[in-house]
Every structure is written in C-alpha cells, then in structure tokens.
Design a protein around this motif. Structure first.
Motif, PDB file in Angstrom:
ATOM      1  N   SER A  53       0.838  -1.211   0.000  1.00  0.00           N
ATOM      2  CA  SER A  53       0.000   0.000   0.000  1.00  0.00           C
ATOM      3  C   SER A  53       0.867   1.252   0.000  1.00  0.00           C
ATOM      4  O   SER A  53       0.550   2.236  -0.681  1.00  0.00           O
ATOM      5  CB  SER A  53      -0.933   0.019   1.215  1.00  0.00           C
ATOM      6  OG  SER A  53      -1.853  -1.047   1.146  1.00  0.00           O
ATOM      7  N   GLN A  95      -8.196   1.054  -0.265  1.00  0.00           N
ATOM      8  CA  GLN A  95      -8.676  -0.135   0.429  1.00  0.00           C
ATOM      9  C   GLN A  95     -10.044   0.133   1.070  1.00  0.00           C
ATOM     10  O   GLN A  95     -10.926  -0.707   1.032  1.00  0.00           O
ATOM     11  CB  GLN A  95      -7.652  -0.517   1.510  1.00  0.00           C
ATOM     12  CG  GLN A  95      -7.322  -1.981   1.548  1.00  0.00           C
ATOM     13  CD  GLN A  95      -5.996  -2.282   2.254  1.00  0.00           C
ATOM     14  OE1 GLN A  95      -5.176  -1.406   2.533  1.00  0.00           O
ATOM     15  NE2 GLN A  95      -5.769  -3.538   2.530  1.00  0.00           N
ATOM     16  N   ASP A 179      -6.290  -1.355  -4.462  1.00  0.00           N
ATOM     17  CA  ASP A 179      -5.720  -1.958  -3.257  1.00  0.00           C
ATOM     18  C   ASP A 179      -6.710  -2.964  -2.679  1.00  0.00           C
ATOM     19  O   ASP A 179      -7.687  -2.585  -2.049  1.00  0.00           O
ATOM     20  CB  ASP A 179      -5.398  -0.858  -2.244  1.00  0.00           C
ATOM     21  CG  ASP A 179      -4.430  -1.337  -1.170  1.00  0.00           C
ATOM     22  OD1 ASP A 179      -4.217  -2.557  -1.064  1.00  0.00           O
ATOM     23  OD2 ASP A 179      -3.895  -0.482  -0.441  1.00  0.00           O
ATOM     24  N   GLU A 180      -6.466  -4.224  -2.912  1.00  0.00           N
ATOM     25  CA  GLU A 180      -7.314  -5.315  -2.440  1.00  0.00           C
ATOM     26  C   GLU A 180      -8.804  -5.094  -2.718  1.00  0.00           C
ATOM     27  O   GLU A 180      -9.621  -5.079  -1.802  1.00  0.00           O
ATOM     28  CB  GLU A 180      -7.067  -5.533  -0.943  1.00  0.00           C
ATOM     29  CG  GLU A 180      -5.592  -5.837  -0.681  1.00  0.00           C
ATOM     30  CD  GLU A 180      -5.351  -6.455   0.683  1.00  0.00           C
ATOM     31  OE1 GLU A 180      -6.196  -7.241   1.110  1.00  0.00           O
ATOM     32  OE2 GLU A 180      -4.313  -6.150   1.283  1.00  0.00           O
TER      33      GLU A 180
END
Ligand SMILES: Nc1ncnc2c1ncn2[C@@H]1O[C@H](COP(=O)(O)OP(=O)(O)OP(=O)(O)O)[C@@H](O)[C@H]1O
Ligand SMILES: [Mg+2]
Length: 266
Positions: A53, A95, A179-180
């Motif tokens: 990240s 995220q 991000d994810e």
C-alpha cells in the motif's frame, strides 16, 4: 485505444527507481524498483506490512517518497498530492474506497469534479448532465445499478467497489491502482470486479492490483511482483511462474518450481 502488441518491450508508462520510505524509525520501503507497461495488468503481492500500500500511495501522490524517483512516460515527475498524479492519469481506488455513503451514485462518481460551468472559482453543478454522464459511464463499464440516484450505502460491497472503479476511471485514467478490491466481497461479486479489470485492459488502461488472492492474480494479471519486508523480492510474467511459487514469494521463499511444473499456467 488498443495497447500495442509489443507493450512489454517499449518504454514503461510508469517507472519508479530506488524508492525508499521511512516512517520515523520504520523503513516501509527500501530501494524498491517498479515498472508498468501500457495496458499491462500487474499483480502486487506480499505479506501484511510488506509495503504494498505504501508503494501505491507513493505512485498515486498520497505520500512523497523519502528517496528515489518516479518517471511517468519517460519524464521524471514529483507528485505532491493525489491531484498531481490524477493530472497525468493515475488514479487509486483505496482499500477503504473513500466513497460518501449518504450521497447518490452519480455524485460519488464526480465528487469534487462535477461537470458544469465555473463561476467565481466554483463549479455550478449541472445535475442532469452529471446524472446522464454517470449513467453512460456505468453502461460503458457494464456496471448495472437500479438507478444512479441510489445512495451508495444501499449498495452491496461489490457494487460499491464497482462505483469506486467507475469514479477512478471517469476521467480518462491511464493507470488505475486497486488496493485489495476483492478482499471483502462475496464470490459472485469478485468475478464482476475482475471482469471490470479485464475491461479496463481492453481499453488500453494499465491496472495495478494488490491482492492476497491467487485466484484473482492468476485470472487477470499479466505479471506479478512480490515485495518482502519492504524490498523487491521477485517479478515474473504469469506464464513463467506458478501459484505455489508466488505463495512462496509472499512468505519469502524461492524455488521449487520444477516439482510444480504440472501447476504451470499457460
Ligand atoms: N502512515 C504510516 N505511519 C507509520 N507507519 C506506516 C504508515 N503506513 C505504513 N506504515 C508501516 O509501513 C509498513 C508497510 O505498510 P503497508 O501498509 O505498505 O503494508 P502492506 O503491504 O500494504 O500490508 P497489508 O497487506 O497488511 O495491507 C508497515 O510496517 C506499516 O506499519
Ligand atoms: Mg495494504
């Protein structure tokens, strides 16, 4: 625009050299190198705290690197805010998504960048236009919602993720960093988000996908890079690696690919 056939060999669209990031006594990144081609989908893997990240926040202008340089399309760049990165076409889906739950879908897509004439330094928001543009954009991405007037908090996790991606791509993004994006989703919704990524690639957009899920990585990515304890650990095209090898990279181990040849992805 179609990505050129020799996308892997030309000058990278985005490159980072010797990036370090210190948070007080913590070294989050230690001389990391990074490159991304036009239209490439790159998977970024690594254990919790590996620095994934942080690296993406640097590439999207949220953090400044402590050391190192970023080169976009052959030119050195210095981003002082996400706005600077957005100006060259780099967008990040965070995220936690950072959507405004109590606002309708169409407002979330344009939040702070609404269409309409400027008056005394402010934008006079053209709601009708903004609604129509949002609807068209969602249609182009094949994202189906009941109505763009629906508040984002009423949507499922997957639909919210889709709105966040729509927001990131509403202004001709050239690179979208995620991000994810599938971490909190039900199986059915995961597939939709991954197909959205494939759709972006087809339009020549480069995507960086941070994920802990091998299924995601091996379904959409062209290449995967692994960070370990804030350093480059491994990097390979999907054709040259296996799920088990990549899982090993996450844990900081290498090798054993020969015995896993049956698991190779072609
Ligand atoms: N704002 C911050 N202040 C201090 N330390 C930070 C900050 N952001 C990240 N770190 C530290 O930097 C290191 C890398 O964190 P980062 O969030 O980049 O990891 P990650 O690979 O994204 O992990 P995860 O898979 O858990 O999301 C960790 O040790 C983390 O605690
Ligand atoms: Mg992270």
């Amino acid at each position: 625009m179609e990505p050129p056939a020799d996308a892997g060999r030309e000058r990278p669209l985005l490159e980072a050299r010797n990036i370090s990031k210190f948070f007080g006594a913590i070294t989050a990144l230690d001389r990391v190198n990074f490159h991304l081609a036009r239209g490439e989908v790159l998977g970024v893997v690594g254990d919790n705290g590996a620095g994934k990240s942080t690296l993406m926040k640097i590439l999207s202008g949220l953090h400044a690197p402590s050391e190192g340089e970023i080169v976009f399309d052959g030119r050195p760049v210095r981003f002082t805010s996400p706005r600077d990165a957005r100006e060259v076409g780099i967008e990040m889906v965070y995220q936690d998504l950072a959507l405004a739950g109590n606002l309708p879908i169409y407002e979330n897509i344009y939040l702070g960048r609404e269409p309409g004439p400027r008056l005394l330094g402010m934008t006079v928001v053209d709601r009708r236009k903004s609604r129509t543009m949002a609807k068209d954009h969602l249609d182009r991405l094949k994202i189906h919602v009941k109505s763009v007037d629906q508040n984002v908090e009423e949507l499922s996790g997957g639909q919210q993720q889709a709105v966040a991606i729509a927001r990131a791509t509403a202004f001709d993004a050239r690179i979208v960093i995620m991000d994810e994006p599938t971490a909190a989703l039900a199986v059915k919704e995961v597939g939709k988000v991954l197909d959205l990524i494939k759709g972006l690639k087809e339009h020549g957009v480069s995507v960086i996908l941070i994920s802990h899920r091998m299924d995601d990585i091996f379904y959409v990515c062209d290449r995967v890079m692994a960070l370990f304890h804030g350093r480059n650990f491994a990097d390979a095209t999907l054709a040259d690696t296996t799920r088990n090898e990549v899982i090993g990279w996450i844990m900081g181990t290498r090798g054993h690919t020969d015995s896993l040849a049956h698991d190779r992805v072609h």
